[in-house]
Design a protein around this motif. Structure first.
Motif, PDB file in Angstrom:
ATOM      1  N   LEU A 186       0.825  -1.211   0.000  1.00  0.00           N
ATOM      2  CA  LEU A 186       0.000   0.000   0.000  1.00  0.00           C
ATOM      3  C   LEU A 186       0.861   1.263   0.000  1.00  0.00           C
ATOM      4  N   ALA A 187       1.965   1.224   0.724  1.00  0.00           N
ATOM      5  CA  ALA A 187       2.865   2.383   0.777  1.00  0.00           C
ATOM      6  C   ALA A 187       3.481   2.685  -0.590  1.00  0.00           C
ATOM      7  N   ASN A 188       3.474   1.669  -1.468  1.00  0.00           N
ATOM      8  CA  ASN A 188       4.021   1.838  -2.813  1.00  0.00           C
ATOM      9  C   ASN A 188       2.920   1.942  -3.871  1.00  0.00           C
ATOM     10  N   GLY A 189       1.708   2.224  -3.417  1.00  0.00           N
ATOM     11  CA  GLY A 189       0.611   2.447  -4.341  1.00  0.00           C
ATOM     12  C   GLY A 189       0.059   1.192  -4.995  1.00  0.00           C
ATOM     13  N   ILE A 190       0.272   0.043  -4.363  1.00  0.00           N
ATOM     14  CA  ILE A 190      -0.191  -1.223  -4.917  1.00  0.00           C
ATOM     15  C   ILE A 190      -1.405  -1.710  -4.134  1.00  0.00           C
ATOM     16  N   ARG A 191      -2.432  -2.084  -4.845  1.00  0.00           N
ATOM     17  CA  ARG A 191      -3.649  -2.632  -4.237  1.00  0.00           C
ATOM     18  C   ARG A 191      -3.372  -4.067  -3.793  1.00  0.00           C
ATOM     19  N   VAL A 192      -3.985  -4.488  -2.669  1.00  0.00           N
ATOM     20  CA  VAL A 192      -3.746  -5.830  -2.140  1.00  0.00           C
ATOM     21  C   VAL A 192      -5.056  -6.596  -1.990  1.00  0.00           C
ATOM     22  N   ILE A 193      -5.052  -7.822  -2.499  1.00  0.00           N
ATOM     23  CA  ILE A 193      -6.184  -8.727  -2.366  1.00  0.00           C
ATOM     24  C   ILE A 193      -5.765  -9.904  -1.493  1.00  0.00           C
ATOM     25  N   GLY A 194      -6.477 -10.144  -0.421  1.00  0.00           N
ATOM     26  CA  GLY A 194      -6.209 -11.310   0.415  1.00  0.00           C
ATOM     27  C   GLY A 194      -6.906 -12.526  -0.166  1.00  0.00           C
ATOM     28  N   ILE A 195      -6.153 -13.619  -0.318  1.00  0.00           N
ATOM     29  CA  ILE A 195      -6.715 -14.873  -0.830  1.00  0.00           C
ATOM     30  C   ILE A 195      -6.940 -15.783   0.367  1.00  0.00           C
ATOM     31  N   GLU A 196      -8.191 -16.077   0.666  1.00  0.00           N
ATOM     32  CA  GLU A 196      -8.508 -16.861   1.856  1.00  0.00           C
ATOM     33  C   GLU A 196      -8.432 -18.366   1.579  1.00  0.00           C
ATOM     34  N   ASP A 197      -8.062 -19.127   2.596  1.00  0.00           N
ATOM     35  CA  ASP A 197      -8.064 -20.596   2.543  1.00  0.00           C
ATOM     36  C   ASP A 197      -7.090 -21.178   1.519  1.00  0.00           C
ATOM     37  N   GLY A 198      -5.944 -20.537   1.351  1.00  0.00           N
ATOM     38  CA  GLY A 198      -4.879 -21.091   0.521  1.00  0.00           C
ATOM     39  C   GLY A 198      -5.276 -21.317  -0.925  1.00  0.00           C
ATOM     40  N   TYR A 199      -4.729 -22.382  -1.516  1.00  0.00           N
ATOM     41  CA  TYR A 199      -5.004 -22.676  -2.922  1.00  0.00           C
ATOM     42  C   TYR A 199      -6.474 -23.046  -3.141  1.00  0.00           C
ATOM     43  N   GLU A 200      -7.099 -23.610  -2.123  1.00  0.00           N
ATOM     44  CA  GLU A 200      -8.522 -23.931  -2.233  1.00  0.00           C
ATOM     45  C   GLU A 200      -9.328 -22.650  -2.429  1.00  0.00           C
ATOM     46  N   GLY A 201      -8.961 -21.618  -1.695  1.00  0.00           N
ATOM     47  CA  GLY A 201      -9.629 -20.330  -1.843  1.00  0.00           C
ATOM     48  C   GLY A 201      -9.318 -19.666  -3.172  1.00  0.00           C
ATOM     49  N   MET A 202      -8.082 -19.862  -3.658  1.00  0.00           N
ATOM     50  CA  MET A 202      -7.716 -19.316  -4.966  1.00  0.00           C
ATOM     51  C   MET A 202      -8.579 -19.939  -6.060  1.00  0.00           C
ATOM     52  N   LEU A 203      -8.787 -21.234  -5.972  1.00  0.00           N
ATOM     53  CA  LEU A 203      -9.600 -21.944  -6.964  1.00  0.00           C
ATOM     54  C   LEU A 203     -11.054 -21.481  -6.970  1.00  0.00           C
ATOM     55  N   ASN A 204     -11.533 -21.090  -5.785  1.00  0.00           N
ATOM     56  CA  ASN A 204     -12.948 -20.743  -5.643  1.00  0.00           C
ATOM     57  C   ASN A 204     -13.206 -19.241  -5.508  1.00  0.00           C
ATOM     58  N   GLY A 205     -12.177 -18.442  -5.783  1.00  0.00           N
ATOM     59  CA  GLY A 205     -12.352 -16.991  -5.801  1.00  0.00           C
ATOM     60  C   GLY A 205     -12.676 -16.364  -4.466  1.00  0.00           C
ATOM     61  N   ARG A 206     -12.111 -16.913  -3.389  1.00  0.00           N
ATOM     62  CA  ARG A 206     -12.347 -16.330  -2.059  1.00  0.00           C
ATOM     63  C   ARG A 206     -11.358 -15.188  -1.835  1.00  0.00           C
ATOM     64  N   PHE A 207     -11.667 -14.057  -2.468  1.00  0.00           N
ATOM     65  CA  PHE A 207     -10.784 -12.900  -2.449  1.00  0.00           C
ATOM     66  C   PHE A 207     -11.422 -11.750  -1.679  1.00  0.00           C
ATOM     67  N   ARG A 208     -10.590 -10.984  -0.986  1.00  0.00           N
ATOM     68  CA  ARG A 208     -11.098  -9.763  -0.341  1.00  0.00           C
ATOM     69  C   ARG A 208     -10.017  -8.705  -0.329  1.00  0.00           C
ATOM     70  N   GLU A 209     -10.410  -7.485  -0.617  1.00  0.00           N
ATOM     71  CA  GLU A 209      -9.443  -6.391  -0.630  1.00  0.00           C
ATOM     72  C   GLU A 209      -9.000  -6.096   0.800  1.00  0.00           C
ATOM     73  N   MET A 210      -7.730  -5.749   0.942  1.00  0.00           N
ATOM     74  CA  MET A 210      -7.175  -5.502   2.271  1.00  0.00           C
ATOM     75  C   MET A 210      -6.559  -4.106   2.344  1.00  0.00           C
ATOM     76  N   GLY A 211      -6.955  -3.390   3.396  1.00  0.00           N
ATOM     77  CA  GLY A 211      -6.375  -2.084   3.659  1.00  0.00           C
ATOM     78  C   GLY A 211      -5.488  -2.137   4.895  1.00  0.00           C
ATOM     79  N   ALA A 212      -4.898  -1.001   5.224  1.00  0.00           N
ATOM     80  CA  ALA A 212      -3.979  -0.942   6.364  1.00  0.00           C
ATOM     81  C   ALA A 212      -4.653  -1.348   7.664  1.00  0.00           C
ATOM     82  N   ARG A 213      -5.911  -0.969   7.833  1.00  0.00           N
ATOM     83  CA  ARG A 213      -6.622  -1.279   9.067  1.00  0.00           C
ATOM     84  C   ARG A 213      -7.005  -2.757   9.157  1.00  0.00           C
ATOM     85  N   ASP A 214      -7.103  -3.424   8.031  1.00  0.00           N
ATOM     86  CA  ASP A 214      -7.448  -4.848   8.039  1.00  0.00           C
ATOM     87  C   ASP A 214      -6.354  -5.696   8.660  1.00  0.00           C
ATOM     88  N   VAL A 215      -5.141  -5.164   8.711  1.00  0.00           N
ATOM     89  CA  VAL A 215      -4.031  -5.913   9.299  1.00  0.00           C
ATOM     90  C   VAL A 215      -3.548  -5.270  10.597  1.00  0.00           C
TER      91      VAL A 215
END
Length: 328
Positions: free
Chosen positions: A35-64
């Protein structure tokens, strides 16, 4: 190591395989550095299983925020058999493309990094971060989670010694590590165990029996044997056989199991994970991909994923020799 154009707009970050204390600090560092470098971040939930099933969520500074001290992983983790297939990999790549993810940071062990290499080979820029309590990943001096797990083991053995001394018992303590004896050897040295039984070296039962009997004859009030879970000699079988032999001590078994994976990450793991996370983004920004962040001495260096997954980490002969000498 592969170089690519650094037109990064969005990256994905995920944790995969077995969880390890320190994964959350690594996620935090990746997100905030991106984020400090102007890059958007998507959290992929549940590892590769989540990647396969599109379990994505945008993450901001407060989310972490407020996760440095938390064990486990806020993105959760899972194992996926489907991803191991070419069809599964193509499905995952389509999901990443649909979400506009330009590169992926993967935090996990050797299986997770192998999956990352498969993505890399098919055109997805990948940076790996070694997260495994077993410390069995080639190319890095230390993985995220090892220090915390080792401290958990040491604390448990110290407590077991108290009760072992009170009752004149020999305790067989089983640690994790799959086919790697790092945790068992380190714990054996640090805790003053009579022996550490590991997968890398075959230990004859006679040698174990002699060590326990010798401890009793020398007037010790207890005996501690650390057994790695992947060793040929099973802790329960050892304890049962020695009880029948009447070597002097009553025998007991403690399987530490998954308590080794949990708990607050130590200061060392928090800092190491943070350094790895920051470097992962720096490597991407410099155009490097297909690499893993590795602790080399005091520095964080890029190691090609192909080198990591195609080699096996070996246990230091120095540690094994030290464990044997100090147990006498």
């Amino acid at each position: 190591m592969i170089m690519f154009k650094t037109s990064l707009r969005t990256i994905g970050v995920m944790t995969s395989g077995g969880d390890a204390p320190g994964m959350n600090p690594a996620i935090r560092a990746v997100v905030r550095t991106a984020l400090a470098n102007g890059i958007r971040v998507i959290g992929i939930e549940d590892g590769y299983e989540g990647m396969l099933n599109g379990r994505f969520r945008e993450m901001g500074a407060r989310d972490v925020g407020g996760i440095l001290q938390r064990g486990g992983t806020i993105l959760r983790t899972a194992r996926s058999m489907e991803f191991k297939t070419p069809e599964g990999q193509r499905k995952a790549i389509r999901q990443l493309s649909s979400a506009g993810i330009d590169a992926v940071v993967i935090i996990g062990g050797d299986g997770s990094l192998t999956g990352g290499m498969k993505l890399q080979e098919q055109g997805v820029p990948v940076i790996g971060i070694p997260g495994s309590i077993d410390n069995d990943i080639y190319g890095t001096d230390m993985c995220v989670g090892v220090d915390t797990a080792l401290n958990t083991i040491v604390d448990a053995i110290d407590k077991l010694r108290d009760t072992a001394s009170s009752h004149n018992r020999a305790f067989f303590v089983e640690t994790m590590g799959r086919n790697c004896g790092y945790l068992a050897v380190q714990a054996g040295i640090i805790c003053g165990a009579e022996m550490a039984i590991i997968p890398e070296y075959e230990t004859p039962f006679k040698e174990v029996a002699e060590a326990v009997e010798d401890a009793y004859k020398r007037g010790k009030s207890h005996c501690i044997i650390v057994v790695a879970e992947g060793a040929k000699l099973n802790a329960n079988e050892l304890a049962a056989k020695l009880q029948e032999m009447n070597v002097g001590f009553d025998t007991r078994v403690t399987v530490l199991g998954h308590v080794q994976r949990g708990g607050k990450p130590t200061a060392f793991d928090r800092f190491l994970a943070t350094r790895f996370g920051v470097k992962a983004i720096e490597f991407l920004l410099s155009g490097q991909t297909g690499v893993m962040t590795a602790l080399t001495g005091r520095d964080i260096t890029p190691i090609p994923l192909a080198t990591v997954v195609n080699n096996r980490r070996t246990l230091s002969e120095e540690y094994i020799k030290m464990a044997r000498i100090l147990a006498r």
